[in-house]
Design a protein around this motif. Structure first.
Motif, PDB file in Angstrom:
ATOM      1  N   LEU A  27      -5.156  -4.622 -23.074  1.00 21.63           N
ATOM      2  CA  LEU A  27      -6.027  -4.766 -21.904  1.00 21.63           C
ATOM      3  C   LEU A  27      -5.561  -3.810 -20.817  1.00 21.63           C
ATOM      4  N   GLU A  28      -6.492  -2.966 -20.341  1.00 23.25           N
ATOM      5  CA  GLU A  28      -6.173  -2.084 -19.209  1.00 23.25           C
ATOM      6  C   GLU A  28      -6.796  -2.678 -17.940  1.00 23.25           C
ATOM      7  N   ILE A  29      -5.937  -2.956 -16.965  1.00 21.20           N
ATOM      8  CA  ILE A  29      -6.369  -3.596 -15.708  1.00 21.20           C
ATOM      9  C   ILE A  29      -6.606  -2.514 -14.653  1.00 21.20           C
ATOM     10  N   GLY A  30      -7.732  -2.600 -13.951  1.00 28.14           N
ATOM     11  CA  GLY A  30      -8.044  -1.593 -12.922  1.00 28.14           C
ATOM     12  C   GLY A  30      -8.128  -0.223 -13.568  1.00 28.14           C
ATOM     13  N   ALA A  31      -8.964  -0.135 -14.599  1.00 26.15           N
ATOM     14  CA  ALA A  31      -8.971   1.038 -15.479  1.00 26.15           C
ATOM     15  C   ALA A  31      -9.569   2.276 -14.827  1.00 26.15           C
ATOM     16  N   GLY A  32     -10.367   2.116 -13.782  1.00 24.33           N
ATOM     17  CA  GLY A  32     -11.045   3.273 -13.191  1.00 24.33           C
ATOM     18  C   GLY A  32     -11.931   3.919 -14.243  1.00 24.33           C
ATOM     19  N   ALA A  33     -11.752   5.209 -14.461  1.00 23.99           N
ATOM     20  CA  ALA A  33     -12.563   5.918 -15.464  1.00 23.99           C
ATOM     21  C   ALA A  33     -11.978   5.759 -16.875  1.00 23.99           C
ATOM     22  N   ALA A  49     -11.119  -1.862 -21.380  1.00 26.55           N
ATOM     23  CA  ALA A  49     -10.915  -1.322 -20.031  1.00 26.55           C
ATOM     24  C   ALA A  49     -11.640  -2.192 -19.016  1.00 26.55           C
ATOM     25  N   LEU A  50     -10.872  -2.771 -18.098  1.00 26.89           N
ATOM     26  CA  LEU A  50     -11.454  -3.697 -17.105  1.00 26.89           C
ATOM     27  C   LEU A  50     -11.313  -3.124 -15.696  1.00 26.89           C
ATOM     28  N   ASP A  51     -12.398  -3.217 -14.929  1.00 28.30           N
ATOM     29  CA  ASP A  51     -12.349  -2.799 -13.530  1.00 28.30           C
ATOM     30  C   ASP A  51     -13.370  -3.619 -12.755  1.00 28.30           C
ATOM     31  N   ILE A  52     -13.074  -3.833 -11.473  1.00 24.52           N
ATOM     32  CA  ILE A  52     -13.999  -4.596 -10.634  1.00 24.52           C
ATOM     33  C   ILE A  52     -15.174  -3.720 -10.177  1.00 24.52           C
ATOM     34  N   SER A  53     -14.985  -2.397 -10.276  1.00 25.40           N
ATOM     35  CA  SER A  53     -15.986  -1.462  -9.755  1.00 25.40           C
ATOM     36  C   SER A  53     -16.939  -0.996 -10.857  1.00 25.40           C
ATOM     37  N   HIS A  54     -18.199  -1.362 -10.696  1.00 29.63           N
ATOM     38  CA  HIS A  54     -19.221  -0.935 -11.647  1.00 29.63           C
ATOM     39  C   HIS A  54     -19.328   0.590 -11.656  1.00 29.63           C
ATOM     40  N   ARG A  55     -19.195   1.190 -10.470  1.00 27.21           N
ATOM     41  CA  ARG A  55     -19.299   2.651 -10.326  1.00 27.21           C
ATOM     42  C   ARG A  55     -18.203   3.362 -11.139  1.00 27.21           C
ATOM     43  N   GLN A  56     -16.971   2.817 -11.064  1.00 29.76           N
ATOM     44  CA  GLN A  56     -15.876   3.416 -11.846  1.00 29.76           C
ATOM     45  C   GLN A  56     -16.187   3.330 -13.337  1.00 29.76           C
ATOM     46  N   LEU A  57     -16.729   2.190 -13.744  1.00 32.26           N
ATOM     47  CA  LEU A  57     -17.011   2.015 -15.176  1.00 32.26           C
ATOM     48  C   LEU A  57     -18.167   2.918 -15.620  1.00 32.26           C
ATOM     49  N   ALA A  72     -15.020  -6.897 -14.078  1.00 36.40           N
ATOM     50  CA  ALA A  72     -14.523  -8.217 -13.677  1.00 36.40           C
ATOM     51  C   ALA A  72     -13.353  -8.049 -12.723  1.00 36.40           C
ATOM     52  N   ASP A  73     -13.057  -9.147 -12.031  1.00 33.20           N
ATOM     53  CA  ASP A  73     -11.921  -9.198 -11.111  1.00 33.20           C
ATOM     54  C   ASP A  73     -10.659  -9.507 -11.919  1.00 33.20           C
ATOM     55  N   ALA A  74      -9.595  -8.746 -11.671  1.00 37.50           N
ATOM     56  CA  ALA A  74      -8.335  -8.972 -12.386  1.00 37.50           C
ATOM     57  C   ALA A  74      -7.752 -10.358 -12.096  1.00 37.50           C
ATOM     58  N   GLY A  75      -8.213 -10.992 -11.035  1.00 39.47           N
ATOM     59  CA  GLY A  75      -7.730 -12.331 -10.700  1.00 39.47           C
ATOM     60  C   GLY A  75      -8.482 -13.444 -11.427  1.00 39.47           C
ATOM     61  N   ALA A  90      -2.252   1.399 -14.456  1.00 45.96           N
ATOM     62  CA  ALA A  90      -1.722   2.517 -13.669  1.00 45.96           C
ATOM     63  C   ALA A  90      -2.387   2.434 -12.297  1.00 45.96           C
ATOM     64  N   TYR A  91      -1.668   1.884 -11.350  1.00 43.18           N
ATOM     65  CA  TYR A  91      -2.174   1.754  -9.972  1.00 43.18           C
ATOM     66  C   TYR A  91      -3.497   0.974  -9.930  1.00 43.18           C
ATOM     67  N   GLY A  92      -3.727   0.099 -10.898  1.00 38.26           N
ATOM     68  CA  GLY A  92      -4.990  -0.639 -10.922  1.00 38.26           C
ATOM     69  C   GLY A  92      -4.834  -2.017 -10.336  1.00 38.26           C
ATOM     70  N   ALA A  93      -5.712  -2.401  -9.475  1.00 39.88           N
ATOM     71  CA  ALA A  93      -5.824  -3.760  -8.919  1.00 39.88           C
ATOM     72  C   ALA A  93      -4.619  -4.227  -8.096  1.00 39.88           C
ATOM     73  N   LEU A  94      -3.406  -4.173  -8.655  1.00 37.60           N
ATOM     74  CA  LEU A  94      -2.277  -4.836  -7.984  1.00 37.60           C
ATOM     75  C   LEU A  94      -1.981  -4.342  -6.563  1.00 37.60           C
ATOM     76  N   PRO A  95      -2.114  -3.028  -6.257  1.00 36.04           N
ATOM     77  CA  PRO A  95      -1.855  -2.635  -4.859  1.00 36.04           C
ATOM     78  C   PRO A  95      -2.934  -3.123  -3.889  1.00 36.04           C
ATOM     79  N   PHE A  96      -4.068  -3.579  -4.439  1.00 36.35           N
ATOM     80  CA  PHE A  96      -5.239  -3.832  -3.603  1.00 36.35           C
ATOM     81  C   PHE A  96      -5.579  -5.308  -3.441  1.00 36.35           C
ATOM     82  N   VAL A  97      -4.792  -6.186  -4.047  1.00 39.46           N
ATOM     83  CA  VAL A  97      -5.103  -7.619  -3.958  1.00 39.46           C
ATOM     84  C   VAL A  97      -4.090  -8.321  -3.048  1.00 39.46           C
ATOM     85  N   ALA A  98      -4.601  -9.315  -2.315  1.00 40.14           N
ATOM     86  CA  ALA A  98      -3.742 -10.059  -1.393  1.00 40.14           C
ATOM     87  C   ALA A  98      -2.836 -11.027  -2.146  1.00 40.14           C
TER      88      ALA A  98
HETATM   89  C1  LIG Z   1      -6.181   3.829  -7.840  1.00 37.13           C
HETATM   90  S1  LIG Z   1      -7.420   3.340  -8.978  1.00 37.13           S
HETATM   91  C2  LIG Z   1      -6.585   3.563 -10.524  1.00 37.13           C
HETATM   92  C3  LIG Z   1      -7.534   3.851 -11.656  1.00 37.13           C
HETATM   93  C4  LIG Z   1      -6.890   4.235 -12.991  1.00 37.13           C
HETATM   94  N1  LIG Z   1      -6.015   3.193 -13.496  1.00 37.13           N
HETATM   95  C5  LIG Z   1      -6.163   5.560 -12.925  1.00 37.13           C
HETATM   96  O1  LIG Z   1      -5.005   5.637 -13.359  1.00 37.13           O
HETATM   97  O2  LIG Z   1      -6.756   6.543 -12.459  1.00 37.13           O
HETATM   98  C6  LIG Z   1      -7.466   1.586  -8.765  1.00 37.13           C
HETATM   99  C7  LIG Z   1      -8.541   0.863  -9.564  1.00 37.13           C
HETATM  100  O3  LIG Z   1      -8.328  -0.560  -9.435  1.00 37.13           O
HETATM  101  C8  LIG Z   1      -9.607  -1.179  -9.350  1.00 37.13           C
HETATM  102  N2  LIG Z   1      -9.451  -2.508  -8.741  1.00 37.13           N
HETATM  103  C9  LIG Z   1      -9.123  -2.802  -7.451  1.00 37.13           C
HETATM  104  N3  LIG Z   1      -9.090  -4.129  -7.272  1.00 37.13           N
HETATM  105  C10 LIG Z   1      -9.394  -4.704  -8.467  1.00 37.13           C
HETATM  106  C11 LIG Z   1      -9.502  -6.044  -8.928  1.00 37.13           C
HETATM  107  N4  LIG Z   1      -9.301  -7.085  -8.111  1.00 37.13           N
HETATM  108  N5  LIG Z   1      -9.819  -6.260 -10.222  1.00 37.13           N
HETATM  109  C12 LIG Z   1     -10.023  -5.222 -11.079  1.00 37.13           C
HETATM  110  N6  LIG Z   1      -9.940  -3.915 -10.701  1.00 37.13           N
HETATM  111  C13 LIG Z   1      -9.622  -3.660  -9.412  1.00 37.13           C
HETATM  112  C14 LIG Z   1     -10.419  -0.193  -8.506  1.00 37.13           C
HETATM  113  O4  LIG Z   1     -11.805  -0.406  -8.636  1.00 37.13           O
HETATM  114  C15 LIG Z   1      -9.952   1.154  -9.055  1.00 37.13           C
HETATM  115  O5  LIG Z   1     -10.758   1.607 -10.105  1.00 37.13           O
END
Ligand SMILES: C[S@@+](CC[C@H](N)C(=O)[O-])C[C@H]1O[C@@H](n2cnc3c(N)ncnc32)[C@H](O)[C@@H]1O
Length: 220
Positions: A27-33, A49-57, A72-75, A90-98
């Motif tokens: 499972l890739e979390i916050g997969a972006g592209a 590949a999972l991401d909350i952003s439809h646009r990224q997918l 879907a939301d990683a939470g 890789a930098y997906g979801a975790l830096p952006f969630v409270a």
């Molecule tokens: C900095 S990008 C990293 C994308 C990719 N992993 C890469 O290496 O290029 C962060 C990604 O996390 C996704 N993201 C942020 N919050 C999320 C959440 N709660 N659940 C799932 N994805 C989330 C964003 O939509 C974005 O695509």
């Protein structure tokens, strides 16, 4: 690729030897592209590949790959318990969630016993420095201990970009609170071949302070 330094999984083998990835459910979390899923698929793994952003997918879909994309939301992961052998981010979801513990608990839930979760985030020390690639990015300008999130707002005052700060200790406690065993914390050094400058990233800063922290966690 785990971060802007350029450390890639071929070199790092944080998910295990590449030959062992064959047939693994990942499972890739916050997969972006979905760059990581594309690489995993080429190794014979079965990524999702999972991401909350439809646009990224949509970008992931345009680039292509024979693996599922899940919006879907990683939470709140839409998978049954013990569905995956490995998880990565890789930098997906975790830096952006409270509430990163919520995400970590969810990832642990969907992993099979013995499964690994490897995730990279901005190295917490970067919080204390201006996000500049030159010498101005080398002097401490804020408290490392200030957990106030960084927020960008649109004209109506709505938050359009939010990044949450956790100290190294916070991240370790989050991993442990979610029930994982932390087996490594990798701080990639800036390699000589990487001469690129991008945002606050540069060889100058990369040679002096870490930029990425990669946590290697096991679900016992
Ligand atoms: C900095 S990008 C990293 C994308 C990719 N992993 C890469 O290496 O290029 C962060 C990604 O996390 C996704 N993201 C942020 N919050 C999320 C959440 N709660 N659940 C799932 N994805 C989330 C964003 O939509 C974005 O695509």
């Amino acid at each position: 690729m785990w971060g802007p330094e350029g450390l890639d999984e071929v070199e790092a083998e944080l998910l295990g030897p590449p030959e062992d990835l064959k047939g693994k459910d990942v499972l890739e979390i916050g997969a972006g592209a979905a760059q990581c899923s594309r690489w995993l698929s080429a190794q014979g793994a079965r990524p999702v590949a999972l991401d909350i952003s439809h646009r990224q997918l949509q970008h992931a879909l345009r680039i292509g790959g024979a693996f599922p994309l899940v919006c879907a939301d990683a939470g709140a992961l839409p998978f049954a318990d013990a569905s995956f052998d490995l998880a990565c981010s890789a930098y997906g979801a975790l830096p952006f969630v409270a509430d990163p513990v919520l995400v970590l608990r969810e990832v642990r839930r969907v992993l099979r016993p013995g499964g690994r979760f490897v995730f990279s985030v901005t190295h917490p020390i970067r919080w204390a420095f201006p996000d500049e690639p030159g010498p101005e990015g080398l002097s401490v300008s804020a408290s490392y201990f200030d957990r106030t999130p960084y927020v960008e707002q649109d004209d109506e005052g709505r938050a359009v970009y939010v990044e949450h700060h956790r100290t190294v200790g916070d991240r370790v406690r989050d991993v442990v609170a979610a029930g994982f065993r932390l087996v490594d914390l990798v701080e990639p050094q800036w390699p000589a071949w990487n001469t690129s400058e991008w945002g606050g990233w540069s060889p100058l800063r990369g040679n002096l302070i870490p930029g990425t922290a990669i946590f290697v966690c096991v679900r016992d």
